[in-house]
Scaffold this motif. Structure first.
Motif, mmCIF file in Angstrom:
data_model
loop_
_atom_site.group_PDB
_atom_site.id
_atom_site.type_symbol
_atom_site.label_atom_id
_atom_site.label_comp_id
_atom_site.label_asym_id
_atom_site.label_seq_id
_atom_site.Cartn_x
_atom_site.Cartn_y
_atom_site.Cartn_z
ATOM 1 N N ARG A 92 0.711 -1.283 0.110
ATOM 2 C CA ARG A 92 -0.046 0.008 -0.201
ATOM 3 C C ARG A 92 0.497 0.769 -0.402
ATOM 4 N NH1 ARG A 92 -4.079 0.178 4.184
ATOM 5 N NH2 ARG A 92 -5.331 -0.028 2.621
ATOM 6 N N ALA A 93 1.493 1.144 1.198
ATOM 7 C CA ALA A 93 2.768 2.553 1.363
ATOM 8 C C ALA A 93 3.183 2.606 -0.153
ATOM 9 C CB ALA A 93 3.497 2.729 2.316
ATOM 10 N N ASN A 94 4.243 1.851 -0.358
ATOM 11 C CA ASN A 94 4.853 1.716 -2.390
ATOM 12 C C ASN A 94 3.359 1.729 -3.205
ATOM 13 O OD1 ASN A 94 7.464 0.597 -0.469
ATOM 14 N ND2 ASN A 94 6.433 -1.416 -1.011
ATOM 15 N N LEU A 95 2.587 2.099 -3.334
ATOM 16 C CA LEU A 95 2.129 2.115 -4.474
ATOM 17 C C LEU A 95 1.753 3.521 -4.236
ATOM 18 C CD1 LEU A 95 0.173 1.645 -6.805
ATOM 19 C CD2 LEU A 95 -2.022 1.107 -4.741
ATOM 20 N N GLU A 96 1.143 4.387 -3.294
ATOM 21 C CA GLU A 96 1.374 5.429 -2.980
ATOM 22 C C GLU A 96 1.997 6.210 -3.124
ATOM 23 O OE1 GLU A 96 -0.622 8.527 0.877
ATOM 24 O OE2 GLU A 96 -0.563 6.348 0.071
ATOM 25 N N ARG A 97 3.565 5.701 -2.956
ATOM 26 C CA ARG A 97 4.887 6.919 -3.329
ATOM 27 C C ARG A 97 4.817 6.696 -4.982
ATOM 28 N NH1 ARG A 97 6.683 4.351 1.590
ATOM 29 N NH2 ARG A 97 7.625 2.893 0.778
ATOM 30 N N ARG A 98 4.460 5.691 -4.959
ATOM 31 C CA ARG A 98 4.922 6.009 -6.501
ATOM 32 C C ARG A 98 3.745 6.532 -7.844
ATOM 33 N NH1 ARG A 98 7.538 5.961 -10.929
ATOM 34 N NH2 ARG A 98 6.753 4.686 -13.103
ATOM 35 N N VAL A 99 3.417 6.612 -6.966
ATOM 36 C CA VAL A 99 1.694 7.111 -7.456
ATOM 37 C C VAL A 99 1.734 8.772 -7.622
ATOM 38 C CG1 VAL A 99 -1.091 7.901 -8.124
ATOM 39 C CG2 VAL A 99 -0.045 5.097 -8.140
ATOM 40 N N GLU A 100 2.798 8.935 -5.934
ATOM 41 C CA GLU A 100 2.760 10.594 -6.061
ATOM 42 C C GLU A 100 3.771 11.062 -6.849
ATOM 43 O OE1 GLU A 100 3.577 10.627 -1.636
ATOM 44 O OE2 GLU A 100 1.728 10.839 -1.433
ATOM 45 N N ARG A 101 5.079 9.603 -7.425
ATOM 46 C CA ARG A 101 5.861 10.061 -8.356
ATOM 47 C C ARG A 101 5.538 10.447 -9.577
ATOM 48 N NH1 ARG A 101 8.728 6.019 -5.034
ATOM 49 N NH2 ARG A 101 8.677 5.169 -7.128
ATOM 50 N N ILE A 102 4.487 9.740 -9.773
ATOM 51 C CA ILE A 102 4.191 9.976 -11.402
ATOM 52 C C ILE A 102 3.046 10.946 -11.572
ATOM 53 C CG2 ILE A 102 2.760 8.244 -12.828
ATOM 54 C CD1 ILE A 102 2.566 6.583 -11.892
ATOM 55 N N LEU A 103 2.830 11.656 -11.025
ATOM 56 C CA LEU A 103 1.518 12.719 -10.855
ATOM 57 C C LEU A 103 2.673 14.051 -10.585
ATOM 58 C CD1 LEU A 103 -1.328 11.554 -9.245
ATOM 59 C CD2 LEU A 103 -1.241 11.917 -12.136
ATOM 60 N N ALA A 138 -6.614 9.921 -5.927
ATOM 61 C CA ALA A 138 -7.553 8.732 -4.738
ATOM 62 C C ALA A 138 -7.499 7.398 -5.584
ATOM 63 C CB ALA A 138 -8.575 8.954 -5.042
ATOM 64 N N VAL A 139 -6.243 6.192 -5.274
ATOM 65 C CA VAL A 139 -7.015 4.957 -6.148
ATOM 66 C C VAL A 139 -7.273 3.968 -5.051
ATOM 67 C CG1 VAL A 139 -5.461 2.274 -6.864
ATOM 68 C CG2 VAL A 139 -4.320 5.615 -7.315
ATOM 69 N N ARG A 140 -8.774 3.289 -5.914
ATOM 70 C CA ARG A 140 -9.398 2.864 -5.558
ATOM 71 C C ARG A 140 -9.730 0.771 -5.257
ATOM 72 N NH1 ARG A 140 -11.764 7.108 -4.986
ATOM 73 N NH2 ARG A 140 -12.739 7.640 -3.066
ATOM 74 N N THR A 141 -9.048 -0.210 -4.862
ATOM 75 C CA THR A 141 -9.033 -1.221 -5.065
ATOM 76 C C THR A 141 -10.012 -2.164 -4.775
ATOM 77 O OG1 THR A 141 -7.706 -1.757 -3.774
ATOM 78 C CG2 THR A 141 -6.822 -1.178 -5.788
ATOM 79 N N PRO A 142 -10.559 -3.595 -4.976
ATOM 80 C CA PRO A 142 -10.862 -4.441 -4.458
ATOM 81 C C PRO A 142 -10.469 -4.202 -2.817
ATOM 82 C CG PRO A 142 -10.718 -5.474 -5.897
ATOM 83 C CD PRO A 142 -9.560 -4.314 -6.555
ATOM 84 N N TYR A 143 -8.760 -4.363 -3.037
ATOM 85 C CA TYR A 143 -8.631 -4.804 -1.384
ATOM 86 C C TYR A 143 -8.672 -3.284 -0.667
ATOM 87 C CZ TYR A 143 -7.630 -8.662 -2.895
ATOM 88 O OH TYR A 143 -8.004 -10.133 -4.130
ATOM 89 N N GLY A 144 -8.590 -1.519 -1.604
ATOM 90 C CA GLY A 144 -8.980 -1.102 -0.638
ATOM 91 C C GLY A 144 -8.022 0.124 -1.125
ATOM 92 N N SER A 145 -8.021 1.397 -0.381
ATOM 93 C CA SER A 145 -7.963 2.340 -1.625
ATOM 94 C C SER A 145 -6.922 3.446 -1.250
ATOM 95 C CB SER A 145 -8.381 3.699 -1.406
ATOM 96 O OG SER A 145 -9.969 2.879 -2.071
ATOM 97 N N VAL A 146 -5.544 4.039 -1.691
ATOM 98 C CA VAL A 146 -4.556 4.883 -0.827
ATOM 99 C C VAL A 146 -5.363 6.554 -1.772
ATOM 100 C CG1 VAL A 146 -2.747 3.014 -1.107
ATOM 101 C CG2 VAL A 146 -3.116 4.422 -2.822
ATOM 102 N N GLY A 147 -4.272 7.423 -1.696
ATOM 103 C CA GLY A 147 -4.307 8.152 -1.163
ATOM 104 C C GLY A 147 -5.644 9.048 -0.295
ATOM 105 N N THR A 148 -5.843 10.283 -1.298
ATOM 106 C CA THR A 148 -7.236 10.610 -0.417
ATOM 107 C C THR A 148 -8.169 10.907 -0.798
ATOM 108 O OG1 THR A 148 -6.393 13.429 -1.511
ATOM 109 C CG2 THR A 148 -4.896 12.602 0.227
ATOM 110 N N ALA A 149 -9.238 11.390 -0.065
ATOM 111 C CA ALA A 149 -10.505 11.504 -0.167
ATOM 112 C C ALA A 149 -10.653 12.469 -1.440
ATOM 113 C CB ALA A 149 -11.489 11.420 1.086
ATOM 114 N N VAL A 150 -11.621 12.210 -2.786
ATOM 115 C CA VAL A 150 -11.953 13.178 -3.305
ATOM 116 C C VAL A 150 -13.281 14.532 -2.658
ATOM 117 C CG1 VAL A 150 -13.286 13.486 -5.641
ATOM 118 C CG2 VAL A 150 -12.155 11.398 -5.183
#
Length: 134
Positions: free
Chosen positions: A79-90, A97-109
């Protein structure tokens, strides 16, 4: 007393120049700028989805997205690695906010905010990516 008169061609030139200037100003001032926020945000979301689908995984031989969605345990671990990776992309002025079947990362819209979205279909279910400007 003799009266001075402007030559007729000079009057025509002045009226023509005024008309042309008026039309040009009408186009320049009355045309609203196109809204490019929505399409740009959608492009950010789609690019992020594409990168996550092609990034190599950190632990196994699949993609980063495949690894994150392998199970609830791997999602929790990555989870934390996914959040850091998306932060580096954008860009820095874009939140996500990235929503998956197992949970979300990022901030609420935030409500009433223009967003861009992309959805990726995976074997574990859909992954939805939403981005917006801060």
């Amino acid at each position: 007393m003799p009266r001075a008169q402007l030559p007729l061609s000079l009057v025509e030139v002045a009226l023509g120049a005024t008309l042309i200037l008026g039309v040009a100003l009408g186009f320049a001032l009355a045309t609203p700028a196109p809204d490019t926020r929505g399409p740009q945000l959608t492009a950010y979301a789609e690019d992020t989805a594409t990168i996550l689908q092609t990034d190599p995984a950190r632990h196994n031989g699949t993609t980063r997205l495949g690894e994150v969605l392998a199970s609830q345990r791997t999602f929790d671990r990555e989870r934390a690695n996914l959040e850091r990776r998306v932060e580096r992309i954008l860009p820095a002025n874009v939140r996500f906010a990235v929503r998956t079947p197992y949970g979300s990362v990022g901030t609420a819209v935030p409500r009433r905010t223009a967003t861009g979205t992309a959805t990726v279909r995976t074997g574990s279910g859909p992954v939805r990516i939403e981005v917006w400007y801060t």
